[in-house]
Design an enzyme around this catalytic site. Structure first.
Site, PDB file in Angstrom:
ATOM      1  N   SER A   1      -4.227  15.155  70.057  1.00 55.40           N
ATOM      2  CA  SER A   1      -4.187  14.906  71.495  1.00 55.40           C
ATOM      3  C   SER A   1      -5.161  13.820  71.930  1.00 55.40           C
ATOM      4  O   SER A   1      -5.000  13.231  72.983  1.00 55.40           O
ATOM      5  CB  SER A   1      -4.516  16.189  72.267  1.00 55.40           C
ATOM      6  OG  SER A   1      -5.805  16.658  71.920  1.00 55.40           O
ATOM      7  N   CYS A   2      -6.170  13.558  71.134  1.00 52.48           N
ATOM      8  CA  CYS A   2      -7.196  12.605  71.554  1.00 52.48           C
ATOM      9  C   CYS A   2      -7.579  11.713  70.395  1.00 52.48           C
ATOM     10  O   CYS A   2      -8.343  12.111  69.526  1.00 52.48           O
ATOM     11  CB  CYS A   2      -8.434  13.328  72.070  1.00 52.48           C
ATOM     12  SG  CYS A   2      -9.774  12.194  72.507  1.00 52.48           S
ATOM     13  N   GLY A   3      -7.069  10.489  70.385  1.00 44.62           N
ATOM     14  CA  GLY A   3      -7.342   9.575  69.286  1.00 44.62           C
ATOM     15  C   GLY A   3      -8.710   8.943  69.339  1.00 44.62           C
ATOM     16  O   GLY A   3      -9.104   8.230  68.429  1.00 44.62           O
TER      17      GLY A   3
ATOM     18  N   CYS B   1     -11.581  10.785  69.854  1.00 41.97           N
ATOM     19  CA  CYS B   1     -12.602  11.734  69.438  1.00 41.97           C
ATOM     20  C   CYS B   1     -13.332  11.223  68.202  1.00 41.97           C
ATOM     21  O   CYS B   1     -12.734  10.787  67.244  1.00 41.97           O
ATOM     22  CB  CYS B   1     -11.981  13.086  69.142  1.00 41.97           C
ATOM     23  SG  CYS B   1     -11.232  13.862  70.576  1.00 41.97           S
TER      24      CYS B   1
END
Length: 284
Positions: free
Chosen positions: A123-125, A127
């Site tokens: 969901s979060c590239g 991070c």
């Protein structure tokens, strides 16, 4: 075509208006880890380094790996890559979830360009980045001639065209899509993934392997919201027009303004919002 893109599950469906309870088999989007390894010659011997692990939907893994390395600034072009294949020989377990990118002889990867930790979520590239400045990767295509223009009528037609090519989304409702269109509205490439950044890396990786960069005279359509990282990846590929069915974030708008990228959000039902570089869109 995606491999194992959906997984069958048992589900109990309840509808309160009819008190109906059904025990059924359904499909959900497949999510599995992919370890990206990089092999290169450091001048004395061949080195193999683990670069990242990302949670993704299986399929187009070589494009995902190459696209990730390119948008991170670790590789510069298709000529840097000798091969990108699943690690069937050196890996004894989970071979389908390990991919190794072999660099061409004499090419050193720019590993210092990436400050990403070895794990990123679907969901979060972003991070794992140590600071926002570390992801302001500078595109090689910012100084090219600018002649990309599209009509609003063409943009209005794109979501329906994309949906018609999202077979796995139709059965699971759980995948993001990135699609590349010509400025006349012709669908060129679609990639899907549980991670929106993975879908775009797959699309950019496919374009890089076809030696089709920069992606000028084309536009990008995103099936969901627009995050900072998606604008950064698009800028790396030379994309000047980004449209999305969802909303942009404040940082996505800020970066689009910095790179003079046309950013369109809430593209649905003959409506759109333009957040930057509106000169590329003809309303009438």
């Amino acid at each position: 075509m995606l491999v194992d893109a959906s997984t069958p599950v048992r589900v109990i469906k309840f509808r309160s208006e009819t008190d109906e309870v059904a025990n059924l088999q359904d499909s959900v989007a497949t999510e599995e880890p992919l370890e990206i390894r990089l092999s290169y010659d450091d001048g004395s011997s061949r080195q193999v380094q683990n670069v990242a692990v990302t949670m993704r939907t299986p399929g187009h893994d070589n494009e995902l790996a190459v696209g990730f390395l390119y948008t991170e600034g670790i590789i510069q072009n298709a000529a840097d890559v000798l091969s990108a294949e699943h690690c069937f020989i050196a890996c004894s377990e989970n071979r389908e979830n390990v991919i190794q990118v072999d660099m061409s002889e004499g090419i050193m990867p720019n590993l210092q360009k990436s400050e990403r930790n070895f794990y990123t979520t679907s969901s979060c590239g972003v991070c794992g980045k140590s600071s926002i400045n570390a992801i302001r990767t500078v595109s090689s295509y910012t100084d090219l001639a600018d002649s990309d223009y599209v009509s609003a009528d063409i943009l209005y037609s794109l979501p329906e065209k994309l949906l018609a090519h999202q077979a796995v989304f139709a059965s699971t409702g759980g995948l993001h899509a990135s699609a590349l269109f010509s400025l006349s509205g012709e669908l060129l490439i679609v990639r899907e993934d549980v991670g929106r950044h993975n879908a775009l890396d797959k699309l950019i990786g496919a374009s890089l392997l076809m030696n089709d960069l920069p992606l000028t005279q084309k536009l990008l359509l995103l099936s969901g919201r627009i995050s900072f990282e998606l604008v950064q990846k698009a800028a790396m590929a030379g994309i000047r027009i980004i449209a999305a069915i969802g909303a942009p974030s404040s940082l996505a708008i800020q970066l689009a303004q910095e790179f003079n990228i046309t950013l369109v959000g809430f593209l649905r039902q003959q409506r759109l919002n333009i957040y930057s570089a509106e000169h590329r869109i003809s309303i009438s």
